[in-house]
Design an enzyme around this catalytic site. Sequence first.
Site, PDB file in Angstrom:
ATOM      1  N   TYR A   1       4.667  -0.683 -17.781  1.00  0.00           N
ATOM      2  CA  TYR A   1       3.673  -1.543 -17.112  1.00  0.00           C
ATOM      3  C   TYR A   1       3.308  -2.767 -17.940  1.00  0.00           C
ATOM      4  O   TYR A   1       3.012  -3.838 -17.397  1.00  0.00           O
ATOM      5  CB  TYR A   1       2.444  -0.714 -16.704  1.00  0.00           C
ATOM      6  CG  TYR A   1       2.779   0.139 -15.512  1.00  0.00           C
ATOM      7  CD1 TYR A   1       3.135   1.488 -15.649  1.00  0.00           C
ATOM      8  CD2 TYR A   1       2.869  -0.443 -14.242  1.00  0.00           C
ATOM      9  CE1 TYR A   1       3.522   2.234 -14.546  1.00  0.00           C
ATOM     10  CE2 TYR A   1       3.254   0.305 -13.143  1.00  0.00           C
ATOM     11  CZ  TYR A   1       3.586   1.632 -13.299  1.00  0.00           C
ATOM     12  OH  TYR A   1       3.990   2.361 -12.197  1.00  0.00           O
TER      13      TYR A   1
ATOM     14  N   CYS B   1      -9.347   4.255 -15.529  1.00  0.00           N
ATOM     15  CA  CYS B   1      -9.401   5.337 -16.520  1.00  0.00           C
ATOM     16  C   CYS B   1      -8.454   6.451 -16.064  1.00  0.00           C
ATOM     17  O   CYS B   1      -8.348   6.725 -14.873  1.00  0.00           O
ATOM     18  CB  CYS B   1     -10.836   5.878 -16.590  1.00  0.00           C
ATOM     19  SG  CYS B   1     -10.969   7.373 -17.590  1.00  0.00           S
TER      20      CYS B   1
ATOM     21  N   CYS C   1     -11.108   4.934 -22.523  1.00  0.00           N
ATOM     22  CA  CYS C   1     -11.997   4.423 -21.476  1.00  0.00           C
ATOM     23  C   CYS C   1     -13.369   4.145 -22.098  1.00  0.00           C
ATOM     24  O   CYS C   1     -13.963   5.028 -22.715  1.00  0.00           O
ATOM     25  CB  CYS C   1     -12.145   5.473 -20.376  1.00  0.00           C
ATOM     26  SG  CYS C   1     -13.419   5.052 -19.171  1.00  0.00           S
TER      27      CYS C   1
ATOM     28  N   HIS D   1      -1.249  -0.926  -3.044  1.00  0.00           N
ATOM     29  CA  HIS D   1      -0.919  -0.137  -4.235  1.00  0.00           C
ATOM     30  C   HIS D   1      -1.616  -0.647  -5.487  1.00  0.00           C
ATOM     31  O   HIS D   1      -1.150  -0.403  -6.601  1.00  0.00           O
ATOM     32  CB  HIS D   1       0.608  -0.124  -4.437  1.00  0.00           C
ATOM     33  CG  HIS D   1       1.322   0.538  -3.294  1.00  0.00           C
ATOM     34  ND1 HIS D   1       2.657   0.357  -3.044  1.00  0.00           N
ATOM     35  CD2 HIS D   1       0.863   1.353  -2.302  1.00  0.00           C
ATOM     36  CE1 HIS D   1       2.993   1.038  -1.947  1.00  0.00           C
ATOM     37  NE2 HIS D   1       1.925   1.645  -1.490  1.00  0.00           N
TER      38      HIS D   1
ATOM     39  N   CYS E   1     -16.201   6.718 -19.950  1.00  0.00           N
ATOM     40  CA  CYS E   1     -16.331   8.171 -20.165  1.00  0.00           C
ATOM     41  C   CYS E   1     -15.900   8.569 -21.566  1.00  0.00           C
ATOM     42  O   CYS E   1     -16.069   9.704 -21.985  1.00  0.00           O
ATOM     43  CB  CYS E   1     -15.512   8.943 -19.116  1.00  0.00           C
ATOM     44  SG  CYS E   1     -13.742   8.795 -19.339  1.00  0.00           S
TER      45      CYS E   1
ATOM     46  N   CYS F   1     -13.859   9.585 -13.164  1.00  0.00           N
ATOM     47  CA  CYS F   1     -14.438   8.429 -13.851  1.00  0.00           C
ATOM     48  C   CYS F   1     -14.082   7.190 -13.034  1.00  0.00           C
ATOM     49  O   CYS F   1     -12.911   6.980 -12.688  1.00  0.00           O
ATOM     50  CB  CYS F   1     -13.855   8.313 -15.264  1.00  0.00           C
ATOM     51  SG  CYS F   1     -14.403   6.816 -16.112  1.00  0.00           S
TER      52      CYS F   1
HETATM   53  C1  BV8 Z   1       0.128   9.084  -0.833  1.00  0.00           C
HETATM   54  C2  BV8 Z   1       2.891   1.142  -7.463  1.00  0.00           C
HETATM   55  C3  BV8 Z   1      -1.034  11.060  -0.362  1.00  0.00           C
HETATM   56  C4  BV8 Z   1       3.351   1.414  -8.838  1.00  0.00           C
HETATM   57  C5  BV8 Z   1       4.208   2.313  -5.754  1.00  0.00           C
HETATM   58  C6  BV8 Z   1       4.914  10.492   4.309  1.00  0.00           C
HETATM   59  C7  BV8 Z   1       6.272  10.594   4.497  1.00  0.00           C
HETATM   60  C8  BV8 Z   1       7.142  10.655   3.397  1.00  0.00           C
HETATM   61  C9  BV8 Z   1       6.631  10.604   2.064  1.00  0.00           C
HETATM   62  C10 BV8 Z   1       5.275  10.524   1.904  1.00  0.00           C
HETATM   63  C11 BV8 Z   1       4.416  10.461   2.986  1.00  0.00           C
HETATM   64  N1  BV8 Z   1       3.144  10.371   2.519  1.00  0.00           N
HETATM   65  C12 BV8 Z   1       3.161  10.373   1.174  1.00  0.00           C
HETATM   66  C13 BV8 Z   1       4.452  10.482   0.752  1.00  0.00           C
HETATM   67  C14 BV8 Z   1       4.864  10.531  -0.668  1.00  0.00           C
HETATM   68  C15 BV8 Z   1       5.062   9.135  -1.257  1.00  0.00           C
HETATM   69  C16 BV8 Z   1       6.243   8.467  -0.620  1.00  0.00           C
HETATM   70  O1  BV8 Z   1       6.101   7.643   0.272  1.00  0.00           O
HETATM   71  N2  BV8 Z   1       7.416   8.788  -1.138  1.00  0.00           N
HETATM   72  C17 BV8 Z   1       8.630   8.167  -0.623  1.00  0.00           C
HETATM   73  C18 BV8 Z   1       9.418   7.564  -1.803  1.00  0.00           C
HETATM   74  C19 BV8 Z   1       9.409   9.209   0.140  1.00  0.00           C
HETATM   75  N3  BV8 Z   1       3.874   8.314  -1.072  1.00  0.00           N
HETATM   76  C20 BV8 Z   1       2.877   8.421  -1.966  1.00  0.00           C
HETATM   77  O2  BV8 Z   1       2.890   9.203  -2.906  1.00  0.00           O
HETATM   78  C21 BV8 Z   1       1.684   7.506  -1.754  1.00  0.00           C
HETATM   79  N4  BV8 Z   1       0.519   8.322  -1.852  1.00  0.00           N
HETATM   80  O3  BV8 Z   1       0.557   9.004   0.275  1.00  0.00           O
HETATM   81  O4  BV8 Z   1      -0.817   9.974  -1.228  1.00  0.00           O
HETATM   82  C22 BV8 Z   1      -2.245  11.708  -0.886  1.00  0.00           C
HETATM   83  C23 BV8 Z   1      -3.360  11.791  -0.051  1.00  0.00           C
HETATM   84  C24 BV8 Z   1      -4.474  12.449  -0.530  1.00  0.00           C
HETATM   85  C25 BV8 Z   1      -4.493  12.994  -1.825  1.00  0.00           C
HETATM   86  C26 BV8 Z   1      -3.368  12.878  -2.651  1.00  0.00           C
HETATM   87  C27 BV8 Z   1      -2.226  12.233  -2.192  1.00  0.00           C
HETATM   88  C28 BV8 Z   1       1.580   6.459  -2.859  1.00  0.00           C
HETATM   89  C29 BV8 Z   1       2.708   5.486  -2.736  1.00  0.00           C
HETATM   90  C30 BV8 Z   1       2.508   4.338  -3.741  1.00  0.00           C
HETATM   91  C31 BV8 Z   1       3.496   4.480  -4.885  1.00  0.00           C
HETATM   92  N5  BV8 Z   1       3.378   3.317  -5.768  1.00  0.00           N
HETATM   93  N6  BV8 Z   1       4.040   1.257  -6.563  1.00  0.00           N
HETATM   94  C32 BV8 Z   1       4.366   0.398  -9.292  1.00  0.00           C
HETATM   95  O5  BV8 Z   1       4.511  -0.675  -8.675  1.00  0.00           O
HETATM   96  O6  BV8 Z   1       5.011   0.698 -10.294  1.00  0.00           O
HETATM   97  S1  BV8 Z   1       5.501   2.299  -4.657  1.00  0.00           S
HETATM   98  C33 BV8 Z   1       6.674   1.097  -5.066  1.00  0.00           C
HETATM   99  O7  BV8 Z   1       7.720   1.200  -4.104  1.00  0.00           O
HETATM  100  C34 BV8 Z   1       6.152  -0.307  -4.917  1.00  0.00           C
HETATM  101  O8  BV8 Z   1       4.778  -0.440  -4.945  1.00  0.00           O
HETATM  102  C35 BV8 Z   1       6.615  -0.726  -3.582  1.00  0.00           C
HETATM  103  O9  BV8 Z   1       5.531  -0.955  -2.807  1.00  0.00           O
HETATM  104  C36 BV8 Z   1       7.231   0.490  -3.005  1.00  0.00           C
HETATM  105  C37 BV8 Z   1       8.286   0.169  -2.010  1.00  0.00           C
HETATM  106  O10 BV8 Z   1       9.219  -0.674  -2.607  1.00  0.00           O
HETATM  107  P1  BV8 Z   1       9.539  -2.077  -1.870  1.00  0.00           P
HETATM  108  O11 BV8 Z   1       8.379  -2.977  -2.061  1.00  0.00           O
HETATM  109  O12 BV8 Z   1       9.995  -1.837  -0.477  1.00  0.00           O
HETATM  110  O13 BV8 Z   1      10.727  -2.588  -2.772  1.00  0.00           O
HETATM  111  P2  BV8 Z   1      12.219  -2.066  -2.743  1.00  0.00           P
HETATM  112  O14 BV8 Z   1      12.838  -2.469  -4.032  1.00  0.00           O
HETATM  113  O15 BV8 Z   1      12.260  -0.632  -2.316  1.00  0.00           O
HETATM  114  O16 BV8 Z   1      12.874  -2.902  -1.547  1.00  0.00           O
HETATM  115  C38 BV8 Z   1      12.975  -4.310  -1.662  1.00  0.00           C
HETATM  116  C39 BV8 Z   1      13.422  -4.800  -0.314  1.00  0.00           C
HETATM  117  O17 BV8 Z   1      13.437  -6.207  -0.329  1.00  0.00           O
HETATM  118  C40 BV8 Z   1      14.829  -4.338   0.053  1.00  0.00           C
HETATM  119  O18 BV8 Z   1      14.841  -3.973   1.434  1.00  0.00           O
HETATM  120  C41 BV8 Z   1      15.687  -5.605  -0.165  1.00  0.00           C
HETATM  121  O19 BV8 Z   1      16.760  -5.660   0.751  1.00  0.00           O
HETATM  122  C42 BV8 Z   1      14.681  -6.683   0.146  1.00  0.00           C
HETATM  123  N7  BV8 Z   1      14.886  -7.948  -0.583  1.00  0.00           N
HETATM  124  C43 BV8 Z   1      15.365  -8.130  -1.845  1.00  0.00           C
HETATM  125  N8  BV8 Z   1      15.321  -9.450  -2.143  1.00  0.00           N
HETATM  126  C44 BV8 Z   1      14.797 -10.096  -1.064  1.00  0.00           C
HETATM  127  C45 BV8 Z   1      14.513  -9.145  -0.063  1.00  0.00           C
HETATM  128  N9  BV8 Z   1      13.987  -9.471   1.138  1.00  0.00           N
HETATM  129  C46 BV8 Z   1      13.728 -10.775   1.366  1.00  0.00           C
HETATM  130  N10 BV8 Z   1      13.964 -11.752   0.447  1.00  0.00           N
HETATM  131  C47 BV8 Z   1      14.501 -11.452  -0.773  1.00  0.00           C
HETATM  132  N11 BV8 Z   1      14.744 -12.431  -1.653  1.00  0.00           N
END
Ligand code: BV8
Length: 295
Positions: A77, A139, A194, A131, A197, A145
């Site tokens: 990060y 924290c 933190c 996100h 806390c 916290c």
């Molecule tokens: C939650 C922050 C519940 C950190 C990120 C329902 C169904 C299935 C799974 C789940 C579900 N509900 C929850 C889940 C689990 C999980 C999930 O979705 N897993 C997936 C992988 C199956 N979700 C979670 O855990 C979420 N939490 O739902 O909690 C809960 C409720 C109560 C109590 C407890 C828990 C939390 C999800 C957030 C994760 N954090 N990021 C960090 O950044 O390091 S996710 C991370 O991937 C990024 O933030 C980003 O948002 C995300 C998706 O990536 P993209 O942005 O799409 O980027 P990617 O590289 O994948 O794609 C790029 C695209 O751009 C491509 O298509 C490419 O072709 C295109 N491109 C490239 N260049 C260009 C372009 N397009 C245009 N122009 C260009 N030049």
Amino acid sequence: WSSKSMVLPKGYNSIPAFHKKLLESKRILAVCGAGLSAASGLPTFRGAGGLWRNHNATDLATPDAFEDDPGFVWLFYAYRRHMALTVKPNPGHYALAALAEKNPDFLCLSQNVDNLHVRAKHPPSQLRLLHGSLFDIKCSNTPKCEYIERNNTADPFCPALSAASEDVEPGQTLPLLDPKHELAHIPASELPKCPECKTGIQRPGVVWFYEPLDKDMLDEIEAWINEDVVDMVLVVGTSSVVHPAAGYAERTRTKGKTSIVTVNMELDTQSKRKMREGDFFFIGDAAVLLPQLLE
Ligand code: BV8
């Protein structure tokens, strides 16, 4: 069913047809992903050159990973903060901000944590960072916290992390992601505690996998979608694999005739499958296409 048999909607990539639909659209939602920031020079997550290419997301972006080795996760990060600080918003960010200025019924949801929408002066009331942000510090005892602080400048975030930002030029692969590179282990004791806390460790203010998104924000988005028909959803630069962000576009269809407009580098089978009459798909760089489409 092969992609050959899939018929794409008539005029799905016609800019004039899109402009006509845009003029008729009042309530517009955008869902943005890493592809929007690619032109600014920030690598995306998946696919070639992706940040997670050598790791899977759960090595780096989960509470357990931070619990196991906070120094390792902080290196990732600190690098992301360093890169985000060295790049600038691109015309795609500005085009979305301009649309928000023009249309109060446009709401932009972004998965990006790079702060580039904010730096492009996107009106805050019309932007939701699903996100979190690299520039919020929380924290490790969250949510018990509630410490959170905005930190837009520290690069590296703390002295112990200087390894991540001194020998890494923007755009270079972080040593962390290059398995050949032996990384010094950073003990948790060298990471800032933190101030509230006193027991937790300061951590990036982003939403990790298996962490819930901000509940009030989710409720607000839900209410916005249910308030009235959504005329258009812009799905910009996202692989639409992460939920709940990935679910919003299809969810808006239930209220009425919603035109889903995808801007992405590739028209994949999954997207082809979901397309309906009145949808659009523009293949190319969001930084180039969005100004053409929205201004
Ligand atoms: C939650 C922050 C519940 C950190 C990120 C329902 C169904 C299935 C799974 C789940 C579900 N509900 C929850 C889940 C689990 C999980 C999930 O979705 N897993 C997936 C992988 C199956 N979700 C979670 O855990 C979420 N939490 O739902 O909690 C809960 C409720 C109560 C109590 C407890 C828990 C939390 C999800 C957030 C994760 N954090 N990021 C960090 O950044 O390091 S996710 C991370 O991937 C990024 O933030 C980003 O948002 C995300 C998706 O990536 P993209 O942005 O799409 O980027 P990617 O590289 O994948 O794609 C790029 C695209 O751009 C491509 O298509 C490419 O072709 C295109 N491109 C490239 N260049 C260009 C372009 N397009 C245009 N122009 C260009 N030049």
